[in-house]
Motif scaffolding. Structure first.
Motif, PDB file in Angstrom:
ATOM      1  N   ALA A 100       0.805  -1.215   0.000  1.00  0.00           N
ATOM      2  CA  ALA A 100       0.000   0.000   0.000  1.00  0.00           C
ATOM      3  C   ALA A 100       0.834   1.259   0.000  1.00  0.00           C
ATOM      4  O   ALA A 100       0.427   2.282  -0.556  1.00  0.00           O
ATOM      5  CB  ALA A 100      -0.933   0.013   1.218  1.00  0.00           C
ATOM      6  N   GLY A 101       2.025   1.219   0.625  1.00  0.00           N
ATOM      7  CA  GLY A 101       2.734   2.432   0.971  1.00  0.00           C
ATOM      8  C   GLY A 101       3.734   2.943  -0.042  1.00  0.00           C
ATOM      9  O   GLY A 101       3.798   2.501  -1.198  1.00  0.00           O
ATOM     10  N   LEU A 102       4.539   3.884   0.412  1.00  0.00           N
ATOM     11  CA  LEU A 102       5.527   4.553  -0.414  1.00  0.00           C
ATOM     12  C   LEU A 102       6.467   3.538  -1.058  1.00  0.00           C
ATOM     13  O   LEU A 102       6.963   2.631  -0.398  1.00  0.00           O
ATOM     14  CB  LEU A 102       6.322   5.529   0.463  1.00  0.00           C
ATOM     15  N   GLY A 103       6.703   3.705  -2.351  1.00  0.00           N
ATOM     16  CA  GLY A 103       7.561   2.793  -3.096  1.00  0.00           C
ATOM     17  C   GLY A 103       6.811   1.774  -3.917  1.00  0.00           C
ATOM     18  O   GLY A 103       7.387   1.144  -4.801  1.00  0.00           O
ATOM     19  N   THR A 104       5.523   1.628  -3.653  1.00  0.00           N
ATOM     20  CA  THR A 104       4.768   0.595  -4.363  1.00  0.00           C
ATOM     21  C   THR A 104       4.530   0.942  -5.825  1.00  0.00           C
ATOM     22  O   THR A 104       4.333   0.046  -6.648  1.00  0.00           O
ATOM     23  CB  THR A 104       3.428   0.314  -3.651  1.00  0.00           C
ATOM     24  N   ASP A 121      -6.011   3.124   8.995  1.00  0.00           N
ATOM     25  CA  ASP A 121      -5.953   4.581   8.865  1.00  0.00           C
ATOM     26  C   ASP A 121      -4.873   4.925   7.841  1.00  0.00           C
ATOM     27  O   ASP A 121      -3.742   5.271   8.209  1.00  0.00           O
ATOM     28  CB  ASP A 121      -5.648   5.219  10.228  1.00  0.00           C
ATOM     29  N   PRO A 122      -5.173   4.853   6.539  1.00  0.00           N
ATOM     30  CA  PRO A 122      -4.147   5.064   5.518  1.00  0.00           C
ATOM     31  C   PRO A 122      -3.600   6.488   5.531  1.00  0.00           C
ATOM     32  O   PRO A 122      -4.333   7.448   5.767  1.00  0.00           O
ATOM     33  CB  PRO A 122      -4.887   4.767   4.209  1.00  0.00           C
ATOM     34  N   ASP A 123      -2.291   6.601   5.273  1.00  0.00           N
ATOM     35  CA  ASP A 123      -1.683   7.925   5.232  1.00  0.00           C
ATOM     36  C   ASP A 123      -1.836   8.515   3.827  1.00  0.00           C
ATOM     37  O   ASP A 123      -2.445   7.908   2.935  1.00  0.00           O
ATOM     38  CB  ASP A 123      -0.219   7.870   5.678  1.00  0.00           C
ATOM     39  N   LEU A 124      -1.263   9.700   3.640  1.00  0.00           N
ATOM     40  CA  LEU A 124      -1.439  10.408   2.370  1.00  0.00           C
ATOM     41  C   LEU A 124      -0.887   9.602   1.198  1.00  0.00           C
ATOM     42  O   LEU A 124      -1.540   9.493   0.150  1.00  0.00           O
ATOM     43  CB  LEU A 124      -0.748  11.777   2.441  1.00  0.00           C
ATOM     44  N   ALA A 125       0.308   9.029   1.361  1.00  0.00           N
ATOM     45  CA  ALA A 125       0.902   8.252   0.275  1.00  0.00           C
ATOM     46  C   ALA A 125       0.030   7.064  -0.097  1.00  0.00           C
ATOM     47  O   ALA A 125      -0.176   6.767  -1.282  1.00  0.00           O
ATOM     48  CB  ALA A 125       2.301   7.778   0.665  1.00  0.00           C
ATOM     49  N   CYS A 134      -3.063   8.225  -1.990  1.00  0.00           N
ATOM     50  CA  CYS A 134      -2.711   8.625  -3.354  1.00  0.00           C
ATOM     51  C   CYS A 134      -2.376   7.419  -4.227  1.00  0.00           C
ATOM     52  O   CYS A 134      -2.697   7.388  -5.424  1.00  0.00           O
ATOM     53  CB  CYS A 134      -1.530   9.595  -3.330  1.00  0.00           C
ATOM     54  N   ASN A 135      -1.733   6.425  -3.640  1.00  0.00           N
ATOM     55  CA  ASN A 135      -1.336   5.251  -4.414  1.00  0.00           C
ATOM     56  C   ASN A 135      -2.528   4.522  -5.015  1.00  0.00           C
ATOM     57  O   ASN A 135      -2.432   3.978  -6.123  1.00  0.00           O
ATOM     58  CB  ASN A 135      -0.527   4.289  -3.543  1.00  0.00           C
ATOM     59  N   VAL A 136      -3.639   4.488  -4.309  1.00  0.00           N
ATOM     60  CA  VAL A 136      -4.827   3.809  -4.835  1.00  0.00           C
ATOM     61  C   VAL A 136      -5.296   4.467  -6.130  1.00  0.00           C
ATOM     62  O   VAL A 136      -5.786   3.791  -7.047  1.00  0.00           O
ATOM     63  CB  VAL A 136      -5.960   3.804  -3.782  1.00  0.00           C
ATOM     64  N   ARG A 180      -3.611   4.559 -12.866  1.00  0.00           N
ATOM     65  CA  ARG A 180      -3.222   5.583 -13.834  1.00  0.00           C
ATOM     66  C   ARG A 180      -1.857   5.273 -14.444  1.00  0.00           C
ATOM     67  O   ARG A 180      -1.654   5.433 -15.651  1.00  0.00           O
ATOM     68  CB  ARG A 180      -3.196   6.954 -13.147  1.00  0.00           C
ATOM     69  N   LEU A 181      -0.926   4.807 -13.628  1.00  0.00           N
ATOM     70  CA  LEU A 181       0.431   4.567 -14.100  1.00  0.00           C
ATOM     71  C   LEU A 181       0.618   3.210 -14.760  1.00  0.00           C
ATOM     72  O   LEU A 181       1.486   3.043 -15.613  1.00  0.00           O
ATOM     73  CB  LEU A 181       1.410   4.708 -12.939  1.00  0.00           C
TER      74      LEU A 181
END
Length: 270
Positions: free
Chosen positions: A176-180, A209-213, A216-218, A223-224
Motif C-alpha cells: 500500500a505504501g511509499l515505493g509501491t 488509517d491510511p496515510d497520504l501516500a 494517493c497510491n490507490v 493511472r500509471l
C-alpha cells in the motif's frame, strides 16, 4: 462445449506483500458467487513436511476444499536456491506442469455451483461483485506463486514461465505504501513483456488509517500501470476466523472484480 476458464496466477511485487491472504480473499469472493474454487501452490519453501503451507492457510480461511501443493523445500529461500542448498534436483517446467494440469483437469464441471451460494439469500447474491458473469464460468483455480514474477522456481524457470505455459492471466498483489508505484509498474511491465495479461492489482494489506501516500497510491496505481485496483485486503484480515473472513471478503473488492479475472480461454491447453 464451453472452454474451461484459465487458471489465474497470483503473484506479488516481492515477498511478504500478502499474497496468501489475498489469494484466500479472492477465493472467498469467488465462492460467494457460487464458483467452484481451487487453490494451488506449485512451490512451497521454508516448511518441514506435514506443516500447513500457504495453500492450506488460504484454503482454511476461504473454506476451499480443492487444494494442491506440488513441491516443498525446507529452507526459507527462493526455490532455486532452496533446491541447491538442500542438494536436491532443480524443478523443471514439466515437473510442475504435470501435476497442475492433472489437478486442473480433475472434476471439471462448468455447471458446478457452490452449495453455500445456492443457499444464500437473493440480496446477498446480488451484492457479490461480478456475480452474473463470473458464475457462468463455473470455477476459478488460483495458483499462488513464490515472491515476485522473476523468482526462479528452478534453473532458468520463473513464475512468468509457469504462467505462460498455463495460459494464465496474472493478478499482482502490491504493498500500500511509499515505493509501491515503482515496484508495481515494473512487475506489470514484466508481465506484459512476457505476452501475458495482468488482470488487476490487489493491495495485500490495507491499513485501518491510511496515510497520504497510501491514499494517493490507490488512485495512481491504475493511472500509471493501466491496470485496475481490484481490491484492498485489510491489514490483519488473516487473523479473522474463517466465518468472519468469508463473510466480509466480498466487501474488500470493487464491483465487477471477478469479471476482470474470470474469462474462458479460447481452447483447452494441449
Amino acid at each position: 462445449m464451453t472452454a474451461a476458464p484459465a487458471p489465474v496466477l497470483v503473484t506479488g511485487t516481492g515477498t511478504d506483500v500478502g499474497k496468501t491472504i489475498a489469494t484466500a480473499a479472492l477465493a472467498a469472493l469467488a465462492r460467494s458467487v457460487g464458483l467452484d474454487v481451487g487453490i494451488c501452490k506449485p512451490m512451497q519453501t521454508g516448511l518441514a513436511p506435514g506443516e500447513p503451507g500457504d495453500a492450506d492457510e488460504a484454503a482454511r480461511l476461504s473454506r476451499v476444499q480443492r487444494v494442491l501443493e506440488v513441491r516443498r523445500l525446507p529452507d526459507p529461500l527462493a526455490p532455486e536456491t532452496a533446491s541447491r542448498v538442500a542438494g536436491v534436483p532443480q524443478s523443471t517446467l514439466d515437473d510442475l506442469l504435470g501435476p497442475i494440469r492433472r489437478w486442473l483437469d480433475a472434476n471439471r464441471d462448468p455447471a458446478s455451483v457452490d452449495t453455500a451460494y445456492q443457499a444464500a439469500a437473493p440480496a446477498e447474491k446480488a451484492h457479490s461483485a461480478g456475480a452474473a458473469a463470473a458464475t457462468e464460468a463455473g470455477r476459478l483455480d488460483l495458483i499462488e506463486g513464490a515472491g515476485g514474477v522473476l523468482v526462479r522456481l528452478g534453473t532458468d524457470l520463473t513464475v512468468l514461465d509457469l504462467a505462460r505455459s498455463l495460459d494464465a492471466p496474472v493478478i499482482v498483489v502490491a504493498r500500500a505504501g511509499l515505493g509501491t508505484l515503482s515496484d508495481t509498474e515494473l512487475t506489470i511491465r514484466a508481465i506484459e513483456a512476457a505476452g501475458l495479461r495482468c488482470a488487476g492489482i490487489v493491495i495485500g494489506s490495507w491499513p485501518y488509517d491510511p496515510d497520504l501516500a497510501e491514499r494517493c497510491n490507490v488512485e495512481d496505481l491504475p493511472r500509471l500501470t493501466g491496470v485496475p485496483v481490484l481490491g484492498r485486503v485489510p491489514a490483519g484480515a488473516g487473523q479473522l476466523d474463517p466465518a468472519e473472513f468469508t463473510r466480509h471478503a466480498a466487501q474488500w473488492f470493487a464491483p465487477g472484480a471477478l469479471d476482470a479475472v474470470v474469462r474462458p480461454r479460447a481452447a483447452h491447453l494441449p
